[in-house]
Design an enzyme around this catalytic site. Structure first.
Site, PDB file in Angstrom:
ATOM      1  N   CYS A   9       0.833  -1.193   0.000  1.00 37.78           N
ATOM      2  CA  CYS A   9       0.000   0.000   0.000  1.00 37.78           C
ATOM      3  C   CYS A   9       0.870   1.245   0.000  1.00 37.78           C
ATOM      4  O   CYS A   9       2.063   1.188   0.286  1.00 37.78           O
ATOM      5  CB  CYS A   9      -0.908   0.034   1.235  1.00 37.78           C
ATOM      6  SG  CYS A   9      -2.078  -1.327   1.341  1.00 37.78           S
ATOM      7  N   GLY A  37       0.017  -0.010  -5.044  1.00 39.24           N
ATOM      8  CA  GLY A  37      -1.293  -0.642  -4.896  1.00 39.24           C
ATOM      9  C   GLY A  37      -2.240  -0.197  -5.977  1.00 39.24           C
ATOM     10  O   GLY A  37      -2.410   1.012  -6.190  1.00 39.24           O
ATOM     11  N   ASN A 112       0.019   1.382   5.865  1.00 38.35           N
ATOM     12  CA  ASN A 112       0.812   0.515   4.992  1.00 38.35           C
ATOM     13  C   ASN A 112       1.525  -0.495   5.880  1.00 38.35           C
ATOM     14  O   ASN A 112       2.268  -0.118   6.780  1.00 38.35           O
ATOM     15  CB  ASN A 112       1.818   1.356   4.208  1.00 38.35           C
ATOM     16  CG  ASN A 112       2.839   0.541   3.430  1.00 38.35           C
ATOM     17  OD1 ASN A 112       3.944   0.982   3.187  1.00 38.35           O
ATOM     18  ND2 ASN A 112       2.469  -0.662   3.031  1.00 38.35           N
ATOM     19  N   GLY A 113       1.306  -1.775   5.617  1.00 35.48           N
ATOM     20  CA  GLY A 113       1.951  -2.809   6.405  1.00 35.48           C
ATOM     21  C   GLY A 113       0.983  -3.911   6.773  1.00 35.48           C
ATOM     22  O   GLY A 113      -0.087  -4.052   6.176  1.00 35.48           O
ATOM     23  N   CYS A 249      11.986  -3.711   5.372  1.00 34.71           N
ATOM     24  CA  CYS A 249      11.850  -4.786   4.376  1.00 34.71           C
ATOM     25  C   CYS A 249      12.863  -4.553   3.256  1.00 34.71           C
ATOM     26  O   CYS A 249      12.814  -3.537   2.560  1.00 34.71           O
ATOM     27  CB  CYS A 249      10.432  -4.789   3.821  1.00 34.71           C
ATOM     28  SG  CYS A 249      10.191  -5.875   2.401  1.00 34.71           S
ATOM     29  N   TYR A 255      12.436  -4.213  -5.140  1.00 40.13           N
ATOM     30  CA  TYR A 255      11.276  -4.233  -6.034  1.00 40.13           C
ATOM     31  C   TYR A 255      10.231  -3.164  -5.763  1.00 40.13           C
ATOM     32  O   TYR A 255       9.797  -2.472  -6.680  1.00 40.13           O
ATOM     33  CB  TYR A 255      10.617  -5.614  -5.967  1.00 40.13           C
ATOM     34  CG  TYR A 255       9.313  -5.719  -6.732  1.00 40.13           C
ATOM     35  CD1 TYR A 255       9.303  -5.829  -8.130  1.00 40.13           C
ATOM     36  CD2 TYR A 255       8.081  -5.707  -6.084  1.00 40.13           C
ATOM     37  CE1 TYR A 255       8.118  -5.918  -8.838  1.00 40.13           C
ATOM     38  CE2 TYR A 255       6.894  -5.801  -6.782  1.00 40.13           C
ATOM     39  CZ  TYR A 255       6.911  -5.903  -8.158  1.00 40.13           C
ATOM     40  OH  TYR A 255       5.739  -5.984  -8.855  1.00 40.13           O
ATOM     41  N   ASP A 358      15.990 -10.084 -13.666  1.00 43.53           N
ATOM     42  CA  ASP A 358      14.668  -9.812 -13.095  1.00 43.53           C
ATOM     43  C   ASP A 358      14.807  -9.719 -11.588  1.00 43.53           C
ATOM     44  O   ASP A 358      15.830 -10.128 -11.023  1.00 43.53           O
ATOM     45  CB  ASP A 358      13.679 -10.913 -13.486  1.00 43.53           C
ATOM     46  CG  ASP A 358      12.231 -10.427 -13.457  1.00 43.53           C
ATOM     47  OD1 ASP A 358      11.994  -9.275 -13.046  1.00 43.53           O
ATOM     48  OD2 ASP A 358      11.332 -11.205 -13.847  1.00 43.53           O
ATOM     49  N   CYS A 446      14.731  -6.708   7.218  1.00 39.71           N
ATOM     50  CA  CYS A 446      13.999  -7.968   7.298  1.00 39.71           C
ATOM     51  C   CYS A 446      14.265  -8.778   6.037  1.00 39.71           C
ATOM     52  O   CYS A 446      14.086  -8.286   4.922  1.00 39.71           O
ATOM     53  CB  CYS A 446      12.504  -7.726   7.455  1.00 39.71           C
ATOM     54  SG  CYS A 446      11.539  -9.265   7.549  1.00 39.71           S
ATOM     55  N   CYS A 449      11.423 -13.571   4.235  1.00 34.16           N
ATOM     56  CA  CYS A 449      10.891 -14.337   3.107  1.00 34.16           C
ATOM     57  C   CYS A 449      11.983 -15.164   2.426  1.00 34.16           C
ATOM     58  O   CYS A 449      11.683 -16.118   1.706  1.00 34.16           O
ATOM     59  CB  CYS A 449      10.212 -13.419   2.102  1.00 34.16           C
ATOM     60  SG  CYS A 449      11.249 -12.065   1.493  1.00 34.16           S
TER      61      CYS A 449
END
Length: 473
Positions: A9, A37, A112-113, A249, A255, A358, A446, A449
């Site tokens: 967001c 978003g 946002n989050g 993040c 990205y 990419d 972070c 992932c």
């Protein structure tokens, strides 16, 4: 339609010391944040304590026509939001700003989050008789602030009291009848910054690129755990929850963010150049040309080219006019669907050994289609290089990576097996130990992932649609 990581967001707010067309300012700010978003958007204007708002599904340019902006009228404050649903579905009730009317006044909240303890908070409120209208965790944040506001002297004090009860990622802007309050979680997962216009208006935005659209100059980032209060007397800061730690993040740099943004003092463009340079060092290959997949692969491709000495070329043209209203093809048509979004430039790649950069591979299906485009355009070899490590785990902090079984790298496949699946001659990822270099090893980040190691306790976090699933049982 496309197998890619979705943005989360974007938030934007403005405070003027006079009445003006603040809705138009927020419109331009949200337009600059549209990449964060594309499902829905909204704007709430405050005019002498009276709130007027418009929220709807669609892109900013679709929802806010000239007539709709005129209906919002003028005011001295406004907040806005562009949304991709990382928690909660596409219900109209989940579109932000959330406008809350309580006994001590009105407030509008944009977020946002993603909270990892949203279900716990929601359950506590429901047991006390609270009624939730939507299924997003933003509503739980609003209720927590209202609960504290009933027992203290100001909204900023309520926010200060609420923060210890909120676990996870949140960069928020809260508008009351008299002030704008911006706050960022103590880990600083998501970006948030302050700007100021030449006439003294304060602006809050997810990314610095949005400030420039209304002629605001960047002042500084909001620190992790900081609460910034903007009113008629100027700007104040509450730093009760600020510490030395920071866990932004890392995918913001790889990205999410626009390359012209600067987040926590680090240029996104420079971070992506660094990723490409590191890829060239760790995964060299003999080739004729380096190309990037638009948009976030382009800077990394340039960095790879600079480091390797292999020429950089424009390998794809991206169709800029595919919005959320684009009709998803039937199953038998999907093999050609990527051609509507991307076209390979035959003159660039025909007969050449191509290095394609990419930002990530999710399920692998889109990567396979893009590689096939290059083959069909005459590429002799296609070597894929990814400017992030492989996705192996879910994200609980606002990125739509919540299904490990669908991640191609998480299915115990080797890199060679993934290369074969996508049709590449070779494949290599950015090593996870290189991530710190993207931010100059200046602060924590972070990488959950990629590694499964998260900065905060994720127990009870649940999936993206945890509240919808509960309701539908």
């Amino acid at each position: 339609m496309f197998d890619s990581i979705h943005e989360e967001c974007g938030v934007f707010g403005i405070f003027e010391n006079m009445t003006s067309d603040v809705a138009a300012s927020v419109y331009f700010g949200l337009y600059a944040l549209q990449h964060r978003g594309q499902e829905s958007c909204g704007i709430t204007v405050c005019d002498d304590g009276v709130f007027r708002h418009k929220r709807a599904d669609g892109l900013v340019s679709e929802v806010f026509t000239r007539d709709e902006l005129a209906k919002l009228g003028s005011g001295n404050m406004a907040v806005g939001h562009v949304r991709y649903s990382t928690t909660g579905g596409q219900s109209h009730n989940n579109i932000q700003p959330l406008v809350i009317r309580h006994i001590k006044g009105n407030m509008a909240l944009v977020h946002n989050g993603n909270l990892v303890n949203a279900a716990e908070l929601r359950g506590s409120f429901e047991m006390s008789g609270a009624i939730f209208h939507g299924t997003s965790d933003t509503e739980a944040i609003a209720y927590e602030i209202v609960r504290e506001r009933l027992n203290c002297n100001s909204t900023e004090e309520a926010v200060e009291r609420a923060i210890p009860h909120l676990r996870g990622a949140y960069s928020c802007i809260l508008m009351t009848a008299t002030k704008l309050i911006a706050f960022r979680d103590p880990d600083g997962f998501r970006p948030l910054c302050i700007g100021k216009t030449h006439d003294g208006a304060y602006v809050i935005a997810s990314e610095s690129c949005a400030l420039e659209t209304i002629g605001a100059e960047f002042v500084r980032d909001i620190d992790a755990g900081e609460i910034v209060v903007i009113g008629s007397d100027g700007m104040d800061s509450i730093r009760t929850h600020c510490t030395e730690k920071r866990n932004i993040c890392i995918f913001e740099y790889i990205y999410f963010a626009r390359p012209d943004s600067v987040i926590d003092g680090i240029s996104v463009h420079h971070a992506r150049l660094t990723a490409g340079r590191l890829l060239a060092q760790h995964s060299p290959v003999d080739a004729d040309i380096v190309i990037g997949v638009p948009d976030s692969g382009l800077d990394a491709a340039l960095g790879y080219s600079h480091e390797s000495g292999i020429p950089y070329g424009i390998g794809f043209i991206k169709n800029k006019y595919i919005g959320r209203s684009f009709i998803q093809p039937e199953q038998h048509q999907r093999e050609n669907a990527v051609k509507i979004k991307l076209n390979a430039i035959r003159e660039t790649v025909s007969g050449k050994r191509v290095i394609m950069i990419d930002d990530s591979i999710v399920r692998g299906t889109t990567s396979a289609r893009i590689v096939r485009l290059l083959r069909e355009a005459g590429a002799k070899e296609v070597h894929v290089r990814i400017s992030s490590p492989p996705f192996l785990h879910s994200c609980y902090f606002g990125t739509d990576i919540d299904s490990e079984e669908n991640l191609i790298a998480g299915k115990c496949r080797s890199t060679d097996e993934i290369a074969k699946f996508i049709g590449a001659d070779s494949l290599a990822y950015l090593p996870v130990e290189c991530l710190g270099e993207l931010v100059g090893n200046r602060f924590g980040y972070c990488q959950g992932c990629f590694t499964g190691s998260y900065p905060v306790d994720i127990s009870g976090a649940g999936g993206k649609n945890k509240f919808d699933e509960k309701i539908h049982k």
